[in-house]
Each structure stands twice: as C-alpha cells, then as structure tokens.
Scaffold this active site. Sequence first.
Site, mmCIF file in Angstrom:
data_model
loop_
_atom_site.group_PDB
_atom_site.id
_atom_site.type_symbol
_atom_site.label_atom_id
_atom_site.label_comp_id
_atom_site.label_asym_id
_atom_site.label_seq_id
_atom_site.Cartn_x
_atom_site.Cartn_y
_atom_site.Cartn_z
ATOM 1 N N VAL A 11 0.890 -1.000 -0.140
ATOM 2 C CA VAL A 11 0.008 0.054 -0.036
ATOM 3 C C VAL A 11 0.928 1.368 0.015
ATOM 4 O O VAL A 11 1.792 1.496 0.840
ATOM 5 C CB VAL A 11 -0.972 0.091 1.063
ATOM 6 N N ASP A 13 -11.957 -11.482 7.074
ATOM 7 C CA ASP A 13 -10.473 -11.033 7.607
ATOM 8 C C ASP A 13 -10.853 -9.755 8.869
ATOM 9 O O ASP A 13 -10.022 -8.950 8.585
ATOM 10 C CB ASP A 13 -9.376 -10.773 6.648
#
Length: 339
Positions: free
Chosen positions: A47, A155
């Site tokens: 990211v 998740d």
Amino acid sequence: MRITTDAVEKFLRMQLMLGPTRYAYSDLTAITGHFGEKLGEGGYGSVYKGVLPGNVHVAVKVLGKSNCNGEEFISEVSTIGRIHHVNVVRLVGFCSEEMRRALVYEYMPRGSLDKYIFSSERSFSWDKFNEIALGIAKGINYLHQGCDMQILHFDIKPHNILLDNNFVPKVADFGLAKLYPRDNSFVPLNALRGTVGYIAPEMISRSFGVISSKSDVYSFGVLLLEMAGGRRNSGMHEESSNQDYYPSLVYDQLTEQQLGVGEISSATTVSDMHELERKLCIIGLHCIQMNPHDRPTMSEVIEMLEGGVDSLQIPPRPFFSAHKAMPSSELTEISEVDK
C-alpha cells in the site's frame, strides 16, 4: 439564471466521485510519486500513499497475482465502489491493466486500530472504545445486510479497521472479499482466507458448521476481547504461545471473580472492571461461541452495544476456551498474517 461552466464542472466531478474511477497504471505512478511512500504491506500486496488532483489523499493498494480475469475484477470492484457507509472505507478507484491490478482507497490519516489498542498506554476512554466498537459493528452489518449482495469479509481484525481524522472507525479490505448472493449458504473452499487467531472454527473444518456471515461475527468477537484487554489473542504470535488462551482468562474473570480487571486489562490499575469493559467482554464471548448458530448476528451485536450491560447475560464457556488456541499449523494453508 445561467449555470456557470465552473458549476457544471463541479457537478460532473461530484458525479464521478460517486463511483470508482478507472486509472491507468501510469496514473498510479504519478499519483504515488513513483510509489515513493509505502504505508504498509500485507498478504495481498503493498500500500502506497498518493495524492489526487485537488490535494485529495488516497491509499493505493497494488495487488499481487490475482486468479480472476480483468473483466471479473472490474465488475467486482465497480460494484464494491458503489458502497457508501460512514463505517466502511470508500473505494475511490482501481486499475486493471494486463496483469497489473490495484485498488485506490480514501486515505485514513489515523492509521489502523491495532496501534491504539495494543499500545502501552490506554489510547481512548471506555466510552470511546464502545463508540468505536459500535461503529465497526455497523460497518460489518452493512456489508452483510445493507448491500444488494452479501459481502463476507473473512478477515476482520484490528489491522483492517482504519480510523479517520476524528477516530471514526472504517472497515477496510472488504473489497478483497468475494460477493455472494444472500440466499447462497455455501461458500467454496477457495474463498477461505483470514488471519490466525481470528479465524472461526468452521473456516477450518465444516464439522463445526457452515461458513457464513457468522464467521465474521466470530472474528469481531475476538477483536472486542482484544479491545477490552489491550492484548492480543494467544496463539497468534510465538511469544504468546505459552500463555493461557486469552478468552478463557476473560471468561474466568467474569464468572468467578466478577472483578479483577488487572488480569484482563494490564493497562488498568483500578480494582473493579469498568462496566463498558465488562460489556465488551460479554458481547465478545457471545460472538466467539463454537457453534455459529449460538452467535448473534451483527444487527443483534449492535443492539447489545447500544444497550446497557445489566441486560447482558454471560454466555456458556466457548468450547476452545478450556484449551490452548488452535495450532497455527492447522491454519497455515488458509491464513495470511499481515505484519
């Protein structure tokens, strides 16, 4: 009265913001300054921080190899891109260029929840923790019930809860989950994912039940216990493997002593457990029941978080709480632990 050209341009820009924008890979290179500032890395890719025209800050997640083809990817992210909820991170855009795939999200300046709940000093008041827990629950419930398609996250963990400038929590990485029709109770095995310590029992073996939205409820329950205690669930890290299973400690504190906050929340020195800490613990234990049918739905969790602690009953002892956490060796193939 004539509408000015500027007003029309502003309107068109606003319309574009309603859905995700498709970017070329060269656009992402420019937006991120040649991927100069890395914000983090996980099982799905890296990211990077980026800036769109108008000084709009974004987080660009460059994905690793994907199994779905370009058309499937575009269809899925365009659907997810139309999701708008105050407690869900917004997908601003995406890139699908040959084998290069990326997702562009709104930037969350306060980072992820884990750095606040696992810090040596208590970051928030109990009222704020309850408020954050409620926001997360509303975000997950929206993914489960508020969209045309049911979105199962698979998740849920503190690392995937991001905070905006005002510490409003937003569920992140939901765009990496698959979309399923709400009447489809069977989820293919290749859809499994998650992180050791948060994975529901039915994700490991079907003998525990069917994989469903209740699998996210289990993960949320672990998150609540971690928020209450300020410590990670045992079994997730080697250094904690010799400790007692954390939910078991919480359960024993609630049922045997009704006090003794020091055993649960190491960052607190008061002798009596705060009522909101007790509330988060009780709700968390409801959420991690072994049988999915015994867990509440996220809408029921919201009701519990909005209500008082006096109306909450301590649930039966979760099956695993009498033992050590599930061995990580059983989870290796389906887990991905973000560092």
